[in-house]
Design a protein around this motif. Sequence first.
Motif, PDB file in Angstrom:
ATOM      1  N   TYR A   1       0.821  -1.208   0.000  1.00  0.00           N
ATOM      2  CA  TYR A   1       0.000   0.000   0.000  1.00  0.00           C
ATOM      3  C   TYR A   1       0.860   1.264   0.000  1.00  0.00           C
ATOM      4  CZ  TYR A   1       0.551   1.258   4.986  1.00  0.00           C
ATOM      5  OH  TYR A   1       1.041   1.659   6.192  1.00  0.00           O
TER       6      TYR A   1
ATOM      7  N   GLU B   1      -6.568  13.633   0.310  1.00  0.00           N
ATOM      8  CA  GLU B   1      -5.862  12.398  -0.030  1.00  0.00           C
ATOM      9  C   GLU B   1      -5.298  11.727   1.216  1.00  0.00           C
ATOM     10  OE1 GLU B   1      -3.287  12.260  -3.513  1.00  0.00           O
ATOM     11  OE2 GLU B   1      -4.016  14.239  -4.070  1.00  0.00           O
TER      12      GLU B   1
ATOM     13  N   GLU C   1      -8.025   9.967   3.125  1.00  0.00           N
ATOM     14  CA  GLU C   1      -8.412   8.734   2.427  1.00  0.00           C
ATOM     15  C   GLU C   1      -7.384   7.632   2.660  1.00  0.00           C
ATOM     16  OE1 GLU C   1      -9.365   7.140  -2.120  1.00  0.00           O
ATOM     17  OE2 GLU C   1      -9.103   9.279  -1.728  1.00  0.00           O
ATOM     18  N   ASN C   2      -6.100   7.976   2.547  1.00  0.00           N
ATOM     19  CA  ASN C   2      -5.051   6.974   2.741  1.00  0.00           C
ATOM     20  C   ASN C   2      -5.031   6.440   4.163  1.00  0.00           C
ATOM     21  OD1 ASN C   2      -4.142   7.146   0.077  1.00  0.00           O
ATOM     22  ND2 ASN C   2      -2.697   8.786   0.535  1.00  0.00           N
TER      23      ASN C   2
ATOM     24  N   LYS D   1      -7.597   6.389   6.272  1.00  0.00           N
ATOM     25  CA  LYS D   1      -8.813   5.604   6.488  1.00  0.00           C
ATOM     26  C   LYS D   1      -8.707   4.232   5.844  1.00  0.00           C
ATOM     27  CE  LYS D   1     -13.840   5.797   5.970  1.00  0.00           C
ATOM     28  NZ  LYS D   1     -15.007   6.602   5.498  1.00  0.00           N
ATOM     29  N   GLU D   2      -8.168   4.176   4.632  1.00  0.00           N
ATOM     30  CA  GLU D   2      -8.053   2.904   3.919  1.00  0.00           C
ATOM     31  C   GLU D   2      -7.219   1.891   4.690  1.00  0.00           C
ATOM     32  OE1 GLU D   2      -6.621   3.483  -0.014  1.00  0.00           O
ATOM     33  OE2 GLU D   2      -8.575   4.130  -0.804  1.00  0.00           O
ATOM     34  N   GLN D   3      -6.255   2.390   5.471  1.00  0.00           N
ATOM     35  CA  GLN D   3      -5.394   1.490   6.243  1.00  0.00           C
ATOM     36  C   GLN D   3      -5.888   1.298   7.674  1.00  0.00           C
ATOM     37  OE1 GLN D   3      -3.224  -0.203   4.532  1.00  0.00           O
ATOM     38  NE2 GLN D   3      -3.894   1.061   2.776  1.00  0.00           N
TER      39      GLN D   3
END
Length: 216
Positions: free
Chosen positions: A21, A93, A96-97, A99-101
């Motif tokens: 990621y 951004e 988002e990054n 949260k995605e992790q």
Amino acid sequence: MITNERIAAYIESLEMELSDYLREIESKALAEYVPIIKKPTRSLLRFLLRLHQPKEILEVGTAVAFSALLMSEYMPATSHITTIEKVPKRIAEAKENIKEQGKEQKITLLEGDAADILASLAKEGKSYDMIFMDAAKGQYPHFLPDILAMLPKGGLLVSDNVLQDGDIVESRYAVTRRNRTIHFRMREYLYTLTHTEGLDTIVLPIGDGVTLSTKL
């Protein structure tokens, strides 16, 4: 490049690979010309996190949260990162990054001008075991008083991009006019770090130049 290019390339070939990621975030950032930390700086941060074991980390300059997420992989399980960013597109951004992790509990993103936020944090009496300075280089001297106020005895300040691709050693008249203010302020910053009583600083010619400062 500060060091011999062949030596630097060889050292970089020995460094650990990024997780999938982080490699994706890196690729996107580079394609969009978003500045992220260089490979030698990543290795240095990883080493320092494992050695220093900071509980509270402050990062000045989130960008897309690449370095915050990188640090979250190597900091102690109970540690927390507070990171500051003011550019709306990068804030979106970064959120988002993070949260995605699933790192929302580990990384807190503060939105706004770093000078204002740092002053507020210092006024609140906040303290951080490790502070990573990776924001606009011309602002480093302005940030420093509040940064040092929040650094406890034994705390570690890591400042990135301090040698300006080697331009820092040049006369200000050899630097392009638009970069002269940054050149002057970075020299001022380095002098302050290395001549402030109660602060011990080393300048490392890796990446784009990094300083390590500890409060005595």
